[in-house]
Design a protein around this motif. Structure first.
Motif, PDB file in Angstrom:
ATOM      1  N   GLY A  12     -14.358 -49.371 -17.337  1.00 57.98           N
ATOM      2  CA  GLY A  12     -14.698 -49.107 -15.915  1.00 57.98           C
ATOM      3  C   GLY A  12     -14.540 -47.924 -15.427  1.00 57.98           C
ATOM      4  O   GLY A  12     -15.497 -47.292 -14.955  1.00 57.98           O
ATOM      5  N   LEU A  13     -13.480 -47.499 -15.529  1.00 58.33           N
ATOM      6  CA  LEU A  13     -12.982 -46.166 -14.730  1.00 58.33           C
ATOM      7  C   LEU A  13     -13.626 -44.976 -15.586  1.00 58.33           C
ATOM      8  O   LEU A  13     -14.263 -44.036 -14.964  1.00 58.33           O
ATOM      9  N   VAL A  14     -13.663 -45.157 -16.805  1.00 58.83           N
ATOM     10  CA  VAL A  14     -14.312 -44.016 -17.725  1.00 58.83           C
ATOM     11  C   VAL A  14     -15.796 -44.057 -17.248  1.00 58.83           C
ATOM     12  O   VAL A  14     -16.512 -42.810 -16.917  1.00 58.83           O
ATOM     13  N   THR A  15     -16.465 -45.305 -17.310  1.00 58.90           N
ATOM     14  CA  THR A  15     -17.788 -45.276 -17.097  1.00 58.90           C
ATOM     15  C   THR A  15     -18.140 -44.890 -15.958  1.00 58.90           C
ATOM     16  O   THR A  15     -19.165 -43.621 -15.676  1.00 58.90           O
ATOM     17  N   GLY A  16     -17.511 -45.207 -14.790  1.00 58.38           N
ATOM     18  CA  GLY A  16     -17.985 -44.714 -13.161  1.00 58.38           C
ATOM     19  C   GLY A  16     -17.445 -43.365 -13.285  1.00 58.38           C
ATOM     20  O   GLY A  16     -18.559 -42.589 -12.581  1.00 58.38           O
ATOM     21  N   THR A  17     -16.558 -42.927 -13.594  1.00 57.30           N
ATOM     22  CA  THR A  17     -16.384 -41.423 -13.485  1.00 57.30           C
ATOM     23  C   THR A  17     -17.308 -40.599 -14.193  1.00 57.30           C
ATOM     24  O   THR A  17     -17.757 -39.568 -13.728  1.00 57.30           O
ATOM     25  N   CYS A  18     -17.485 -40.961 -15.452  1.00 61.06           N
ATOM     26  CA  CYS A  18     -18.570 -40.174 -16.131  1.00 61.06           C
ATOM     27  C   CYS A  18     -20.139 -40.199 -15.646  1.00 61.06           C
ATOM     28  O   CYS A  18     -20.727 -39.064 -15.808  1.00 61.06           O
ATOM     29  N   PHE A  19     -20.429 -41.323 -15.175  1.00 60.67           N
ATOM     30  CA  PHE A  19     -21.811 -41.252 -14.437  1.00 60.67           C
ATOM     31  C   PHE A  19     -21.902 -40.653 -13.138  1.00 60.67           C
ATOM     32  O   PHE A  19     -22.941 -39.671 -12.742  1.00 60.67           O
ATOM     33  N   ALA A  20     -20.565 -40.542 -12.421  1.00 56.79           N
ATOM     34  CA  ALA A  20     -20.565 -39.568 -11.253  1.00 56.79           C
ATOM     35  C   ALA A  20     -20.712 -38.020 -11.710  1.00 56.79           C
ATOM     36  O   ALA A  20     -21.162 -37.432 -11.009  1.00 56.79           O
ATOM     37  N   GLU A  21     -20.088 -37.869 -12.725  1.00 59.92           N
ATOM     38  CA  GLU A  21     -20.008 -36.311 -13.270  1.00 59.92           C
ATOM     39  C   GLU A  21     -21.516 -35.814 -13.597  1.00 59.92           C
ATOM     40  O   GLU A  21     -21.637 -34.587 -13.423  1.00 59.92           O
ATOM     41  N   THR A  22     -22.462 -36.851 -13.718  1.00 63.85           N
ATOM     42  CA  THR A  22     -23.941 -36.279 -14.000  1.00 63.85           C
ATOM     43  C   THR A  22     -24.459 -36.498 -12.737  1.00 63.85           C
ATOM     44  O   THR A  22     -25.967 -36.221 -12.749  1.00 63.85           O
ATOM     45  N   GLY A  23     -23.961 -36.570 -11.418  1.00 67.47           N
ATOM     46  CA  GLY A  23     -24.617 -36.473 -10.371  1.00 67.47           C
ATOM     47  C   GLY A  23     -24.950 -37.766  -9.485  1.00 67.47           C
ATOM     48  O   GLY A  23     -25.449 -37.780  -8.462  1.00 67.47           O
TER      49      GLY A  23
END
Length: 438
Positions: A12-23
């Motif tokens: 969950g944390l990797v998913t949320g952070t990486c989605f945020a990284e693309t805007g």
């Protein structure tokens, strides 16, 4: 896009952070108020290379938020990812109580069309159960359930997410498919595929992939054990096999078995699914049996060397995490080694660059935790290497030899060249290769 991620564990944390990284605008939800407070204060609760940089940047720029309020996240989101635990039961089945529990809650909260995504690794048929749980209180026109299994490797998870080999999405809805394609399009600009299929096939794909990789590991461990008996060198065999384009080079390294949060649980779950359909998946049964034996291989070698009498011996242990570049100790072979050594009356001096706090929470003062790998050697009768951290690959052999009571190494990861160990004056016993320095 506006995204909610329910569950802030590893996935969950990797998913949320990486989605945020693309805007994207991401809200992560967790029931642990203390954990949420720590994340709001900038603390990353897991160790994963490069995650801290993305976490800090996206939180500072307002794209990554954390809450305990599920309704707040639901009101915000057009896509909700369920990244919740699916722990194995006693029969090996995946426990879906967390996922189905949240799905029932969502059914009473969603007020606009939302794509609900199973990101957790779940058995075939879970998507239909999540759909049914949502539909108890929610009109079916307001949601679609999608399967989107993760293929993250701990230690390189950020890179895996941002540059995936493939994205697998299971859905029968054109509307959901268009939304998911738009979400993942920035991650596959180099041409790697987004593969759409039905929900059940997507669920099966994750279990099939992990179980096949686990099978390769167990097969090579069996080859290694046979090499020791037959006088062959598993490193040479591995290179000969890996040069065949039909086989490839990856997942052919022998060792002390697989661990972690995925392989053990997923192999068990797939075997359980086969049993539910009255299918005897004999290869998986063998894979699990081989792994159960292999993770005790170093302990077996130690007992054989010391004549089955480890009482009063001190063993230095290098590596506690189930693999390098993570602090994850779930099903780590080191834990099985420690249990065996302690049960035999040995003392253990251990070092790991990241996982010691997690192991300390289990064993307390039953073992000695050291500041570095050389301190672990002081007064030890032998060294056992269980995790292949880079810091162990080119050590000071002279310092090692002077610190140990006896120059004896049992290497569960085949880190060192045999000739070099002979020159350095060590007794060296590894996996699938001849013992040197006898």
């Amino acid at each position: 896009m506006k995204i909610a991620v329910v569950g802030t564990g590893y996935v969950g944390l990797v998913t949320g952070t990486c989605f945020a990284e693309t805007g994207n605008e991401v809200i992560c939800v967790d029931i642990d108020a203390d954990k949420v407070a720590r994340m709001r204060n900038g603390e990353v609760p897991i160790y994963e290379p490069d995650l801290d940089v993305l976490f800090e940047r996206n939180q500072r720029q307002g794209r990554l938020q954390f809450t305990t309020n599920l309704q707040e996240a639901v009101d915000h989101a057009e896509i909700i990812f369920l990244a919740l635990p699916t722990p194995p039961g006693e029969d090996g089945s995946a426990d879906l109580k967390y996922i189905l529990g949240v799905a029932k809650e969502l059914g009473g909260m969603i007020s606009h069309y939302t794509v609900v995504v199973d990101k957790s690794t779940v058995p075939v048929g879970t998507g239909e159960r999540v759909h049914a749980a949502l539909a108890e209180k929610l009109d079916e026109s307001l949601f679609d359930v999608v399967s989107n299994p993760e293929f993250l490797r701990e230690g390189v998870a950020v890179d895996d997410f941002l540059k995936p080999d493939r994205v697998v999405i299971g859905t029968n809805s054109d509307r959901a498919q268009e939304i998911m394609h738009r979400l993942y399009e920035p991650f596959v600009r180099s041409g790697n595929p987004i593969i759409f299929m039905d929900v059940r096939s997507a669920e099966m794909t994750k279990y099939a992939a992990n179980s096949y990789l686990a099978t390769r590991i167990s097969f090579m461990n069996e080859i290694a054990n046979l090499c020791e008996i037959a006088g062959a060198d598993v490193d040479a065999v591995r290179r000969g096999m890996g040069s065949d384009s039909r086989i490839g080079k990856r997942f052919l390294f022998p060792g002390v078995g697989y661990g972690g949060s995925c392989f053990p649980k997923d192999v068990q779950a797939l075997a359980h699914t086969a049993g539910q359909h009255d299918y005897d998946f004999r290869i998986l049964t063998s894979v699990m049996a081989v792994n159960d034996r292999q993770r005790l291989r170093i302990a077996d070698k130690l007992e054989a060397y010391f004549g089955d009498d480890l009482k009063g011996k001190t063993i230095a242990l290098w590596g506690l995490a189930f693999k390098p570049n993570t602090d994850d100790i779930r099903e780590a072979p080191a834990l099985y080694t420690i249990d065996r050594l302690l049960g035999a009356g040995a003392q253990v001096r251990a070092f790991d660059p990241e996982a010691m706090d997690n192991v300390k929470a289990i064993y307390g003062d039953k073992i000695t935790f050291c500041e570095d790998q050389y301190e672990a050697l002081e007064g030890a009768d032998a060294l056992a290497i269980v995790t292949e951290w880079s810091v162990f690959r080119t050590p000071n052999f002279d310092r090692m030899k002077s610190s140990l009571n006896h120059p004896v190494i049992f290497d569960g990861r085949n880190l060192y060249d045999l000739r070099r160990m002979v020159e350095a004056g060590f007794y060296y016993d590894s996996i699938g290769r001849q013992v040197v320095g006898e």
